[in-house]
Write an enzyme that holds these catalytic residues in place. Structure first.
Site, PDB file in Angstrom:
ATOM      1  N   SER A  21      15.074  49.753  33.643  1.00  0.00           N
ATOM      2  CA  SER A  21      16.829  49.570  32.656  1.00  0.00           C
ATOM      3  C   SER A  21      17.605  50.231  33.582  1.00  0.00           C
ATOM      4  CB  SER A  21      16.174  49.881  31.596  1.00  0.00           C
ATOM      5  OG  SER A  21      18.380  49.641  30.598  1.00  0.00           O
ATOM      6  N   ASN A  22      18.638  50.665  33.209  1.00  0.00           N
ATOM      7  CA  ASN A  22      20.187  51.158  34.044  1.00  0.00           C
ATOM      8  C   ASN A  22      20.922  51.965  32.683  1.00  0.00           C
ATOM      9  OD1 ASN A  22      22.342  49.391  32.579  1.00  0.00           O
ATOM     10  ND2 ASN A  22      21.070  47.995  34.058  1.00  0.00           N
TER      11      ASN A  22
END
Ligand code: C5P
Length: 219
Positions: free
Chosen positions: A29-30
């Protein structure tokens, strides 16, 4: 003066990060917080729009009057968007969609064994470009986070993805943009541009939506 600027307008936006599964317990993810997208959703609803917010996993409260759809992966986000895109007037892509997903998600937890391991990744669909290429097309607005040559890269994205407008921020400026509470935007469209100086994300959201409203009434 904002009060009814988007009355009766159907507006959909994406927000937050996406989560791409590696196995049943892990993901890629980020750090997107979803703050800009949620500020836009809140402002749009306050301006009278019918707002659908398609969001990845974030810790933010749903703004009043906003219809929220929770998703995890980019593919789920695309499906949720396309499911309701048909009578939207405006689409704003605010989500930090993962560019790649794991080619084959493991069905069981991956065990550690060798000292190194490799994950094969494949490109995710571009949600914004898919909406912009749709036959019945809303007014399409994208975001661009850049560290340099902001106008060049933003205009390239505007053209390449066939957008109506792009809001760019310089993420190399400390305290601005990603995860911060304030932001500054440089907004570009085919034959014009406007700078929205640094302020809190909600004020910026009202300003960007006012600008969008002047463009859609011209149609
Ligand atoms: O190409 P880039 O990722 O910089 O473009 C950013 C814009 O495109 C944002 O508006 C983002 O929400 C959208 N985007 C998307 N789907 C992707 C990648 C980006 O909708 N897979």
């Amino acid at each position: 003066s904002h009060a009814n600027a988007l009355k009766g307008v159907k507006l959909m936006l994406t927000a937050g990060p996406t989560r791409e599964a590696i196995d049943p317990v892990r993901y890629i993810s980020n750090h997107s917080s979803g703050k800009m997208g949620f500020a836009l959703a809140r402002a749009a609803a306050a301006m009278g729009a019918e707002v659908t917010l398609i969001t990845g996993p974030v810790t933010l409260q749903t703004p009043p009057g906003v219809q929220r759809v929770n998703v995890e992966s980019a593919q789920q986000m695309l499906d949720a968007v396309m499911d309701k895109i048909d009578n939207q007037d405006i689409f704003i892509g605010c989500a930090a969609v993962a560019d790649y997903r794991v080619a084959e998600v493991a069905s069981g937890k991956i065990k550690k064994s060798s000292e190194t391991m490799q994950l094969a990744l494949v490109r995710n669909p571009d949600i914004l470009a898919t909406v912009a290429a749709h036959e019945v097309r809303p007014f399409v607005v994208g975001f661009a986070a850049e560290t340099h040559d902001v106008e060049t890269y933003a205009r390239d994205k505007l053209n390449r993805k066939n957008l109506d407008m792009i809001a760019a921020n310089d993420v190399s400026v400390p305290g601005q943009g990603f995860n911060a509470d304030t932001n500054a935007l440089r907004v570009f469209w085919r034959d014009g541009h406007q700078d929205l100086p640094a302020t809190d994300k909600l004020s910026l959201a009202f300003q960007l939506l006012s600008l969008i409203s002047t463009k859609i009434t011209k149609k």
